[in-house]
Scaffold this motif. Structure first.
Motif, PDB file in Angstrom:
ATOM      1  N   TYR A 150       0.824  -1.209   0.000  1.00 46.29           N
ATOM      2  CA  TYR A 150       0.000   0.000   0.000  1.00 46.29           C
ATOM      3  C   TYR A 150       0.863   1.265   0.000  1.00 46.29           C
ATOM      4  CZ  TYR A 150      -3.967   3.036   0.968  1.00 46.29           C
ATOM      5  OH  TYR A 150      -4.935   4.005   0.878  1.00 46.29           O
ATOM      6  N   ILE A 151       2.085   1.166   0.496  1.00 48.53           N
ATOM      7  CA  ILE A 151       2.995   2.323   0.475  1.00 48.53           C
ATOM      8  C   ILE A 151       3.188   2.827  -0.947  1.00 48.53           C
ATOM      9  CG2 ILE A 151       5.377   3.065   0.912  1.00 48.53           C
ATOM     10  CD1 ILE A 151       5.430   1.092   3.251  1.00 48.53           C
ATOM     11  N   VAL A 152       3.262   1.906  -1.895  1.00 47.21           N
ATOM     12  CA  VAL A 152       3.527   2.261  -3.295  1.00 47.21           C
ATOM     13  C   VAL A 152       2.260   2.703  -4.009  1.00 47.21           C
ATOM     14  CG1 VAL A 152       4.411   1.415  -5.511  1.00 47.21           C
ATOM     15  CG2 VAL A 152       5.458   0.644  -3.367  1.00 47.21           C
ATOM     16  N   PHE A 153       1.161   2.003  -3.792  1.00 44.82           N
ATOM     17  CA  PHE A 153      -0.049   2.226  -4.591  1.00 44.82           C
ATOM     18  C   PHE A 153      -1.151   2.976  -3.853  1.00 44.82           C
ATOM     19  CE2 PHE A 153       2.010  -1.609  -6.251  1.00 44.82           C
ATOM     20  CZ  PHE A 153       2.081  -1.317  -7.604  1.00 44.82           C
ATOM     21  N   GLY A 154      -1.084   3.089  -2.538  1.00 47.17           N
ATOM     22  CA  GLY A 154      -2.170   3.703  -1.781  1.00 47.17           C
ATOM     23  C   GLY A 154      -2.153   5.215  -1.830  1.00 47.17           C
ATOM     24  N   SER A 155      -3.346   5.815  -1.764  1.00 51.21           N
ATOM     25  CA  SER A 155      -3.450   7.271  -1.862  1.00 51.21           C
ATOM     26  C   SER A 155      -3.897   7.937  -0.562  1.00 51.21           C
ATOM     27  CB  SER A 155      -4.445   7.644  -2.975  1.00 51.21           C
ATOM     28  OG  SER A 155      -5.729   7.105  -2.709  1.00 51.21           O
ATOM     29  N   CYS A 156      -4.227   7.136   0.460  1.00 47.38           N
ATOM     30  CA  CYS A 156      -4.666   7.696   1.739  1.00 47.38           C
ATOM     31  C   CYS A 156      -3.657   7.318   2.821  1.00 47.38           C
ATOM     32  CB  CYS A 156      -6.061   7.182   2.098  1.00 47.38           C
ATOM     33  SG  CYS A 156      -6.713   7.838   3.645  1.00 47.38           S
TER      34      CYS A 156
ATOM     35  N   GLY B 153     -11.412  16.132   3.757  1.00 46.20           N
ATOM     36  CA  GLY B 153     -11.624  17.161   2.755  1.00 46.20           C
ATOM     37  C   GLY B 153     -10.988  16.882   1.411  1.00 46.20           C
ATOM     38  N   LYS B 154     -10.135  15.879   1.304  1.00 42.63           N
ATOM     39  CA  LYS B 154      -9.514  15.543   0.029  1.00 42.63           C
ATOM     40  C   LYS B 154     -10.434  14.610  -0.765  1.00 42.63           C
ATOM     41  CE  LYS B 154      -4.794  15.916   1.821  1.00 42.63           C
ATOM     42  NZ  LYS B 154      -3.515  15.194   2.057  1.00 42.63           N
ATOM     43  N   ILE B 155     -10.325  14.681  -2.089  1.00 46.69           N
ATOM     44  CA  ILE B 155     -11.115  13.818  -2.948  1.00 46.69           C
ATOM     45  C   ILE B 155     -10.460  12.443  -3.004  1.00 46.69           C
ATOM     46  CG2 ILE B 155     -12.013  13.460  -5.264  1.00 46.69           C
ATOM     47  CD1 ILE B 155     -13.285  15.784  -3.789  1.00 46.69           C
ATOM     48  N   VAL B 156     -11.241  11.411  -2.718  1.00 47.73           N
ATOM     49  CA  VAL B 156     -10.723  10.042  -2.742  1.00 47.73           C
ATOM     50  C   VAL B 156     -10.936   9.458  -4.132  1.00 47.73           C
ATOM     51  CG1 VAL B 156     -11.001   7.707  -1.829  1.00 47.73           C
ATOM     52  CG2 VAL B 156     -11.139   9.680  -0.299  1.00 47.73           C
ATOM     53  N   ASP B 157      -9.859   8.977  -4.737  1.00 45.35           N
ATOM     54  CA  ASP B 157      -9.938   8.307  -6.030  1.00 45.35           C
ATOM     55  C   ASP B 157     -10.254   6.842  -5.762  1.00 45.35           C
ATOM     56  OD1 ASP B 157      -9.657   7.189  -8.512  1.00 45.35           O
ATOM     57  OD2 ASP B 157      -7.748   8.142  -8.979  1.00 45.35           O
ATOM     58  N   ALA B 158     -11.546   6.489  -5.873  1.00 46.34           N
ATOM     59  CA  ALA B 158     -11.972   5.126  -5.549  1.00 46.34           C
ATOM     60  C   ALA B 158     -11.288   4.108  -6.450  1.00 46.34           C
ATOM     61  CB  ALA B 158     -13.491   5.013  -5.665  1.00 46.34           C
ATOM     62  N   SER B 159     -11.092   4.463  -7.717  1.00 46.94           N
ATOM     63  CA  SER B 159     -10.456   3.528  -8.653  1.00 46.94           C
ATOM     64  C   SER B 159      -9.009   3.252  -8.256  1.00 46.94           C
ATOM     65  CB  SER B 159     -10.517   4.077 -10.082  1.00 46.94           C
ATOM     66  OG  SER B 159     -11.859   4.165 -10.531  1.00 46.94           O
ATOM     67  N   GLN B 160      -8.298   4.270  -7.794  1.00 49.26           N
ATOM     68  CA  GLN B 160      -6.915   4.060  -7.372  1.00 49.26           C
ATOM     69  C   GLN B 160      -6.846   3.236  -6.092  1.00 49.26           C
ATOM     70  OE1 GLN B 160      -4.144   4.434  -8.887  1.00 49.26           O
ATOM     71  NE2 GLN B 160      -2.935   3.738  -7.137  1.00 49.26           N
ATOM     72  N   GLU B 161      -7.784   3.436  -5.194  1.00 47.16           N
ATOM     73  CA  GLU B 161      -7.830   2.599  -3.994  1.00 47.16           C
ATOM     74  C   GLU B 161      -8.094   1.142  -4.364  1.00 47.16           C
ATOM     75  OE1 GLU B 161      -7.274   3.467  -0.541  1.00 47.16           O
ATOM     76  OE2 GLU B 161      -6.285   4.920  -1.815  1.00 47.16           O
ATOM     77  N   MET B 162      -8.875   0.919  -5.417  1.00 53.85           N
ATOM     78  CA  MET B 162      -9.116  -0.439  -5.897  1.00 53.85           C
ATOM     79  C   MET B 162      -7.851  -1.036  -6.492  1.00 53.85           C
ATOM     80  SD  MET B 162     -12.878   0.373  -7.483  1.00 53.85           S
ATOM     81  CE  MET B 162     -13.062  -1.122  -8.427  1.00 53.85           C
ATOM     82  N   VAL B 163      -7.090  -0.215  -7.215  1.00 59.49           N
ATOM     83  CA  VAL B 163      -5.803  -0.686  -7.752  1.00 59.49           C
ATOM     84  C   VAL B 163      -4.877  -1.097  -6.611  1.00 59.49           C
ATOM     85  CG1 VAL B 163      -3.701   0.034  -8.972  1.00 59.49           C
ATOM     86  CG2 VAL B 163      -5.950   0.636  -9.894  1.00 59.49           C
TER      87      VAL B 163
END
Length: 595
Positions: A94-100, A323-333
């Protein structure tokens, strides 16, 4: 004028070449790469002062993760070490691909319960599902299908979570008092508990109930006003580790004379799991089981597990996005990659953990790098502490699971649904009941289906107001459509208008359909508009479509060019009525045509 109208009502189709060109440009942009690998965004801006905060947060989460991972391994029907196998690879990936920054990836109680039914056959089933679920989630993420989670409402999610929490907690009611249960299902677990009350082990019951009370009280420690607030906060966050340490120490001390008063976890295989391909076949009781047979055994879980894991991680990411926009597709990746990589180290399916994510956030984590500390702590536990884990009482693990499940039973959600919209209790109750008394997989599908009934009903019966108004001395039926029309609602509009006119006994000679809110229609609606005009003519009544969206009017006009005159734009209602009854010379319909 005819050519101008043809241009006005022409269907606007996207240019294939433009779509391909724009798509190619988007793929070649550096932002596309950084969006898929978020580490490229935050790592260059990493500060040295973040190291200590990430370390403290990662260490604190690790203290929560290790006992929970062991407990969830047991919930899954696997040996306890499989819970630990599932708790470290997701942290690193998740360090590499996670956005939150706050999200912590590991197995959860819900994931453990969903794999239990076939993981008890062989651990290879759980590992294979981890790999296949990861592939499905990854593909959906790459196709930007994160929008799918919007079709699952909060009442359905709440119902599923509460049902799963009740089921999981009930499955541990026997372990907390030292009983063994032949089933983890809701009713069999409680039946076993009440039919074996005389067999309750006193020492297990005392330690289990005491541990549960301790864990619940420790959730309140953070609110203590006096003394060092930071100390109380981290003391509360470490409650799971403290419960395990105390229970393990007590079991070890009391067993030195050869008698063990508690049911303990037992031997846990030491060492880090080997890195190898997930099993695409297995052997059960000496019989070879092919890949196809394994998939047949897993069945519907191959669809429900990816769905639930996506729901969990997206919901958690949104809850802690601040307050940040969550990219659901990137979280799925990210989730897909975590599961795929985890399957190479014998992991069962993983997703975002709300409990550990909350601990991570409360500990002040700054970047996803805190996950590296958590993962390293789990690896160290596997390498050096497995002999100590032998003495962990099962009643203590049961208390940890039950305490975690209590926090998932959000009764205030029921109150809020009752106060805001009572109809939302229907999909909630459908989800709860079917999940608890049928299965989690089919329960959430039933909840989604119940919710879709509302959407389809609303679509099939749009809000339509019909008023009889006297305009310029003429009786006019004004039809106000309050939402867009589609094929499901086409017949309803026609039936309602014709039924209203039949009640007027021929007194109405004009029907005006207002279309400000009809932003799109389809072929079925257009056919019904054409048909409705013919029905109204049979009743000696004319029809005018006033101020319709050009795109919606164009669908009807392309279907039947003879209906173009019924569409009126840029006129007041009085001018429209005057134009119809007094003749076209009295006023003109102005159509603005954009170049």
């Amino acid at each position: 004028m005819r050519a101008d109208e043809d241009n006005l009502y022409r269907e606007q189709l996207p240019s294939v070449s433009s779509l391909i060109r724009d798509g190619g440009r988007k793929l070649c942009r550096p932002a596309t790469v950084t969006n898929k690998f978020p580490i490229l965004k935050w790592l260059p801006r990493y500060r040295l002062e973040y190291i200590m905060q990430d370390f403290i947060a990662g260490f604190t989460v690790g203290l929560t993760t290790i006992p929970q991972a062991i407990a969830y391994g047991v919930v899954a029907g696997l040996e306890p070490q499989y819970g630990l196998y599932s708790a470290f690879m997701g942290c690193f990936t998740y360090i590499v691909f996670g956005s939150c920054k706050d999200v912590t990836i590991a197995t959860t109680a819900i994931m453990a319960l969903m794999v239990n039914q076939y993981a008890t056959i062989s651990p290879d089933y759980a590992v294979l599902v981890c790999f296949l679920a990861g592939c499905i989630v990854l593909i959906l993420g790459l196709l930007n299908m994160g929008v799918l989670v919007r079709f699952i409402s909060i009442p359905v999610i709440t119902g599923f979570t509460m049902a799963a929490a009740v089921t999981i907690g009930s499955a541990q009611i026997n372990n907390i008092v030292g009983l063994t249960s032949p089933s983890n299902d809701l009713l069999p677990a409680w039946k076993n508990f009440f039919t074996h009350l005389p067999s309750i082990r006193v020492w297990d019951a005392l330690l289990g109930v005491s541990s549960l009370v301790f864990l619940l009280l420790m959730t309140l420690v953070k609110d203590i006003k006096w003394g060092n607030r930071i100390f109380w906060k981290y003391l509360g966050l470490s409650r799971n580790a403290l419960a395990v340490i105390f229970g393990t120490f007590l079991a070890y001390i009391l067993s030195r004379d050869g008698n063990q008063p508690f049911r303990v976890t037992g031997n846990i295989t030491a060492g880090v799991p080997p890195f190898r391909l997930p099993p695409f076949s297995t052997t059960v009781d000496g019989e070879y089981v092919s890949f196809g047979e394994m998939i047949s055994t897993v069945g519907a879980s191959l669809g429900s597990i990816p769905l639930i894991s996506i729901l969990e991680i997206v919901a958690i990411s949104k809850a802690f996005s601040k307050g940040k926009i969550v990219d659901a597709s990137q979280e799925m990746v990210a989730l897909g990659m975590c599961n795929i990589m985890g399957s190479f180290v014998l992991s069962m399916p993983v997703t975002g953990s709300f409990t550990r994510t909350a601990v991570n956030n409360a500990s002040g984590v700054k970047t996803p790098l805190g996950g590296a500390v958590t993962g390293a702590l789990v690896l160290m536990a596997l390498a050096f502490l497995t002999q100590t884990f032998y003495f962990i009482p099962k009643c203590t693990l049961a208390a940890i699971i039950i305490a975690a499940m209590i926090s998932l039973v959000e009764l205030h959600r029921i109150r809020d649904m009752w106060k805001s919209k009572k109809k939302d209790l229907f999909p909630f109750l459908v989800t709860v009941i079917t999940c608890m008394f049928w299965s989690l997989e089919y329960g959430i599908l039933c909840g989604i289906a119940a919710n879709m009934v509302y959407i389809l009903y609303s679509s099939a019966r749009p809000h339509v107001e019909i008023k009889l108004e006297k305009i310029n001395g003429h009786e006019v039926s004004v039809v106000d459509v309050k939402q867009k029309l589609d094929y499901a609602s086409a017949e309803y509009l026609k039936e309602k208008v014709v039924r209203f006119l039949n009640k007027q006994n021929g007194e109405t000679q004009l029907v005006v359909i207002k279309g400000e809110e009809i932003n799109s229609i389809d072929y079925t609606v257009a056919m019904n508009v054409v048909s409705m005009k013919g029905d109204l003519e049979a009743l000696n009544c004319a029809m005018i479509c006033w101020n319709w969206n050009i795109a919606s009017a164009g669908v009807v006009c392309r279907l039947s060019s003879d209906l173009r005159p019924i569409f009126k734009f840029d006129l007041t209602l009085e001018e429209v009525v005057a134009s119809h009854f007094d003749g076209p010379s009295s006023t003109a319909s102005t159509v603005t045509i954009e170049a």
